[in-house]
Structure formats: structure tokens, C-alpha cells
Design a protein around this motif. Structure first.
Motif, PDB file in Angstrom:
ATOM      1  N   ASP A 224      42.488  49.126 -47.092  1.00 25.40           N
ATOM      2  CA  ASP A 224      43.528  48.909 -46.085  1.00 25.40           C
ATOM      3  C   ASP A 224      44.058  50.237 -45.561  1.00 25.40           C
ATOM      4  O   ASP A 224      44.373  50.367 -44.374  1.00 25.40           O
ATOM      5  CB  ASP A 224      44.680  48.094 -46.678  1.00 25.40           C
ATOM      6  N   GLU A 225      44.142  51.219 -46.453  1.00 29.90           N
ATOM      7  CA  GLU A 225      44.640  52.532 -46.050  1.00 29.90           C
ATOM      8  C   GLU A 225      43.685  53.203 -45.061  1.00 29.90           C
ATOM      9  O   GLU A 225      44.115  53.805 -44.072  1.00 29.90           O
ATOM     10  CB  GLU A 225      44.825  53.425 -47.284  1.00 29.90           C
ATOM     11  N   ALA A 226      42.390  53.085 -45.322  1.00 30.98           N
ATOM     12  CA  ALA A 226      41.397  53.652 -44.409  1.00 30.98           C
ATOM     13  C   ALA A 226      41.473  52.971 -43.043  1.00 30.98           C
ATOM     14  O   ALA A 226      41.400  53.628 -41.998  1.00 30.98           O
ATOM     15  CB  ALA A 226      40.000  53.502 -44.996  1.00 30.98           C
ATOM     16  N   ALA A 227      41.628  51.656 -43.052  1.00 33.06           N
ATOM     17  CA  ALA A 227      41.733  50.907 -41.794  1.00 33.06           C
ATOM     18  C   ALA A 227      42.976  51.317 -41.015  1.00 33.06           C
ATOM     19  O   ALA A 227      42.958  51.379 -39.777  1.00 33.06           O
ATOM     20  CB  ALA A 227      41.746  49.412 -42.081  1.00 33.06           C
ATOM     21  N   ALA A 228      44.061  51.599 -41.718  1.00 32.44           N
ATOM     22  CA  ALA A 228      45.291  52.028 -41.045  1.00 32.44           C
ATOM     23  C   ALA A 228      45.071  53.357 -40.319  1.00 32.44           C
ATOM     24  O   ALA A 228      45.543  53.558 -39.191  1.00 32.44           O
ATOM     25  CB  ALA A 228      46.420  52.160 -42.059  1.00 32.44           C
ATOM     26  N   ALA A 229      44.336  54.283 -40.957  1.00 30.86           N
ATOM     27  CA  ALA A 229      44.074  55.579 -40.331  1.00 30.86           C
ATOM     28  C   ALA A 229      43.193  55.429 -39.097  1.00 30.86           C
ATOM     29  O   ALA A 229      43.472  56.023 -38.045  1.00 30.86           O
ATOM     30  CB  ALA A 229      43.416  56.515 -41.342  1.00 30.86           C
ATOM     31  N   LEU A 230      42.147  54.633 -39.206  1.00 30.25           N
ATOM     32  CA  LEU A 230      41.250  54.454 -38.070  1.00 30.25           C
ATOM     33  C   LEU A 230      41.937  53.671 -36.952  1.00 30.25           C
ATOM     34  O   LEU A 230      41.712  53.934 -35.762  1.00 30.25           O
ATOM     35  CB  LEU A 230      39.961  53.750 -38.517  1.00 30.25           C
ATOM     36  N   SER A 231      42.788  52.739 -37.317  1.00 30.17           N
ATOM     37  CA  SER A 231      43.552  51.988 -36.308  1.00 30.17           C
ATOM     38  C   SER A 231      44.489  52.903 -35.532  1.00 30.17           C
ATOM     39  O   SER A 231      44.714  52.713 -34.331  1.00 30.17           O
ATOM     40  CB  SER A 231      44.358  50.868 -36.972  1.00 30.17           C
TER      41      SER A 231
END
Length: 414
Positions: A224-231
Motif C-alpha cells: 500500500d505504501e508503494a502504491a501511495a508513492a506512485l499515486s
């Protein structure tokens, strides 16, 4: 050389197309020479600084350290992208250089291939080096060499653009406040932020502060943290805070966009300091903020000075003297100033700050920085990095959602 080391070397030659580290500011050029000195009084040094000729301060320092150790120095400079492959092949032939200066993400690969000696073997003292910087040269619980200096990423900002938008730089402490500032800038008709999201190691290098700043780990790309950065990056491009050109931007072309004077922010490194002075507008530097505040860990660029394995182990003592001389407090200060690096030891950094107080944001960024192969990733890093930059490209181009792009990346790594 031990038979087990030779086996590792044979397997490792296939890895000679390693990551070309983009956190350094080396210019193009090449060199060639056999590694092993023909006589015991000549010691060979390979480095990735072809921009420095025989008359440079770096070349003179090498000669001076050689004279101090009672030997002559035969120096060869290579392009960064060529040096790791040359080192692997030379080691396979038992013809390694005595001293090898190599980009930090390559250290673990060369170490795992049996190319390098450990600090236990070569007696290098690394006790004064910051642990976060030394970690880039560690693998399997052992340390291989010592950093000559570090560069990393931060946010350059245009003071005039922010002033016109009514943005107080001190208010930018996290992702929310940074995004709000980009929105204010866009409303004035100026541009928000530029960076490099190109489909190479440069793209990964520039994404990592946001990835790590969200709390993500390279062993878990679809968190989820990785997705937040890419988002975050995807939202910036969708809303026009960042230009679509980031998909093809190198760090050089990204800087050229910022130098136009139209952008509020640019993510870039210490190697642009000289260009920043020539930009023609007032600028400042801000450590990249983490999602919830504080400084995000940015990846370290810069080289390690290492001692390759030799058939004649009696050469290690003199090689150790050479490396100790090159990385002494006095010499590190001069070399890191020349390379626009932040020193890897507190004593030398204090001297840098005393002479140039404006380096403080970079010192803070380096203190929070992290090696790309840290966490004992070693030779796993190049594969992880490739999948990560592919995910960034996919999401920013609109081909996939951040979640789907990262899930695909994690599956490919496995």
C-alpha cells in the motif's frame, strides 16, 4: 585466487551489464590498460573519472599517495558503465587493479562474485564512516571498501516563482503541503515540479525518495505504501503539476526544464550545484519530504574505494596505505569538494559546512540517505529496479493503475 571465487566470477561475467549509477556526475570518456603492474613497485588504480586528466587535482592526489607509500601509480579511467564489466573480466583473469574506485550499487555484485577483499582482510578502517553510507558497500554481513563521498537527491526551488504564488517554503513539510504548493503555483500560470521518470535506473533513482518516504520496501513492491508513492506522481502528472515530459526526462533534461525559470521545483542532485549558480534566478534547496513529514531517505550516489582480490596477497598492505591516504580527512575534503560530494564522515562534513554553509540541506539529505543495495539486496537490486521503473512508466503513461503496475512488478521480481 580460491577456486570458489573463480566459479563465482564465471557466473558473474553475465552480470557485467550492471546498473549504470546515475547519482554521479561523471562525464563521458574511456580508457584502457592492463591491470596488474608489471613490477612490484607499480600499483594500478582504476576509477570512473575520465573527466580528470593527468594534470587534475585527483590525478596528482593519486601520485602523492603513491609517493607516500613508496610506489608508482598507474591510473586508468573508464566510463562508469564500462568499469564494472572490466573489473569482472580482469578478476577472472587474475589481473585485477590494486585499487578500484567503483559506484556503490556495484560493490555488492563484485563482492558476491569474489572480486573484492573485505575490510577484515585488507585492514581498512571504516569506523569514522556513517553507517547508512557504509551499508551500500556491505553484503552478507561483510564490508567491502569505504565510500569516497556521497551525493543524493533533494528539491531545488525557484524562490521567485514561489514568492509570486504566495508559498512560504517553510510551510512545506510533507506531501500534502508540497502538493498544495504545486496547486498554488499552477494557478499563477507557472509550472510545478519536474523530475526524471525515464525507463532506466535514473527513473528508479528519482522515484526512490518518494517510495521510501512512504515507508515502502524494495522487497515488497506492491505494498500500500508503494502504491501511495506512485499515486502521488501519477496525480501530479494528471493534474498538470508535473509535465508529461517526465516520462522521457533524464536528470539532465529535467534540470534544463527547471533552468528555464518556469518551474517551482526540480528533483535533482548535488552535481547540479554549479549549474544552479548559473541559472540566473535565486534558488534554494529543500530535502525531499517524507509522506508524513521529515526528510525522506534518498538514494546515495557516489563511489567506494575498494581493494580487489589479488593472487599476490602481499600487495594488500600497500593497497591499504593507498586507500587510507585517498580517504584521509585532509584528502577527502579536497576530493569531495572537487566532486561536489558530501563527505562520508562527520569531521569532514563539519569542515565543508564551515566553508560553505549553503551545503546544509545536502548534508541533511545525505544523513537521511540510503544505499540502493542496502538491506542486503546485493545482486537482487538490478532486477528489482528494472521492474520498479517499468511500473512507474506504466502508471504515469496511463497504461495501468499504480496498484496493477506494482503488482505486475512484484510478480516479475519473484
Amino acid at each position: 585466487m580460491h577456486t570458489s571465487s573463480r566459479r563465482r566470477l564465471t557466473a558473474a561475467v553475465a552480470l557485467s551489464t550492471l546498473v549504470a549509477v546515475t547519482g554521479t556526475a561523471c562525464s563521458s570518456g574511456s580508457g584502457s590498460a592492463s591491470a596488474g603492474g608489471a613490477d612490484s613497485g607499480t600499483y594500478t588504480v582504476w576509477d570512473p573519472y575520465p573527466q580528470f586528466d593527468k594534470a587534475s587535482a585527483w590525478a596528482k592526489l593519486l601520485d602523492a599517495c603513491g609517493a607516500k607509500a613508496g610506489v608508482k601509480i598507474k591510473r586508468t579511467a573508464f566510463d562508469t558503465s564500462d568499469l564494472s564489466g572490466k573489473a569482472l573480466l580482469a578478476a577472472q583473469q587474475d589481473n585485477s587493479a590494486d585499487v578500484l574506485v567503483v559506484d556503490n550499487p556495484v560493490v555488492s555484485t563484485l563482492a558476491e562474485a569474489g572480486v573484492l577483499t573485505t575490510t577484515d582482510e585488507n585492514k581498512l578502517d571504516t569506523s569514522a564512516v556513517d553507517a547508512n553510507l557504509l551499508a551500500a558497500g556491505q553484503s552478507g554481513g561483510k564490508t567491502y571498501g569505504t565510500p569516497i563521498g556521497a551525493n543524493t537527491l533533494a528539491l531545488y526551488y525557484n524562490k521567485d516563482v514561489l514568492k509570486r504564488a504566495g508559498v512560504d517554503i517553510s510551510s512545506i513539510t510533507d506531501w500534502t503541503s508540497l502538493t498544495a504548493a504545486l496547486d498554488q503555483v499552477k494557478k499563477t500560470g507557472k509550472k510545478g515540479i519536474t523530475f526524471s521518470a525515464i525507463g532506466t535506473e535514473e527513473g528508479t533513482f528519482q522515484f526512490l525518495p518518494w517510495f521510501w518516504g512512504a515507508g515502502a520496501k524494495l522487497t515488497d513492491l506492491d505494498s500500500d505504501e508503494a502504491a501511495a508513492a506512485l499515486s502521488l506522481w501519477q496525480d501530479w502528472t494528471k493534474k498538470g503539476y508535473a509535465p508529461n515530459s517526465v516520462l522521457n526526462n533524464t536528470q539532465t533534461t529535467s534540470w534544463q526544464e527547471f533552468a528555464s525559470g518556469d518551474y517551482a521545483f526540480a528533483e535533482n542532485g548535488t552535481w547540479q550545484l554549479a549549474n544552479a549558480e548559473k541559472a540566473g534566478f535565486d534558488y534554494g534547496v529543500l530535502p525531499i519530504p517524507a509522506s508524513g513529514g521529515g526528510s525522506a531517505p534518498a538514494p546515495t550516489g557516489g563511489e567506494f574505494v575498494t581493494i580487489p582480490a589479488q593472487g599476490d596477497t602481499g600487495r594488500y598492505a600497500t593497497s591499504q596505505k593507498l586507500v587510507s591516504c585517498l580517504t584521509s580527512t585532509e584528502n577527502l575534503h579536497a576530493t569531495d569538494t572537487t566532486l561536489s560530494y558530501v563527505a562520508p564522515t562527520g569531521e569532514v562534513r563539519d569542515r565543508q559546512l564551515a566553508a560553505h554553509a549553503e551545503l546544509k540541506p545536502w548534508v541533511d539529505a545525505v544523513k537521511a540517505a540510503k544505499g540502493r543495495t542496502s538491506d542486503d539486496l546485493g545482486t537482487k537490486y538490478p532486477r528489482i529496479s528494472e521492474q520498479l521503473w517499468k511500473a512507474v512508466q506504466s502508471a504515469l503513461s496511463g497504461a495501468q493503475s499504480p496498484e496493477d503496475a506494482l503488482a505486475k512488478a512484484q510478480s516479475a521480481v519473484k
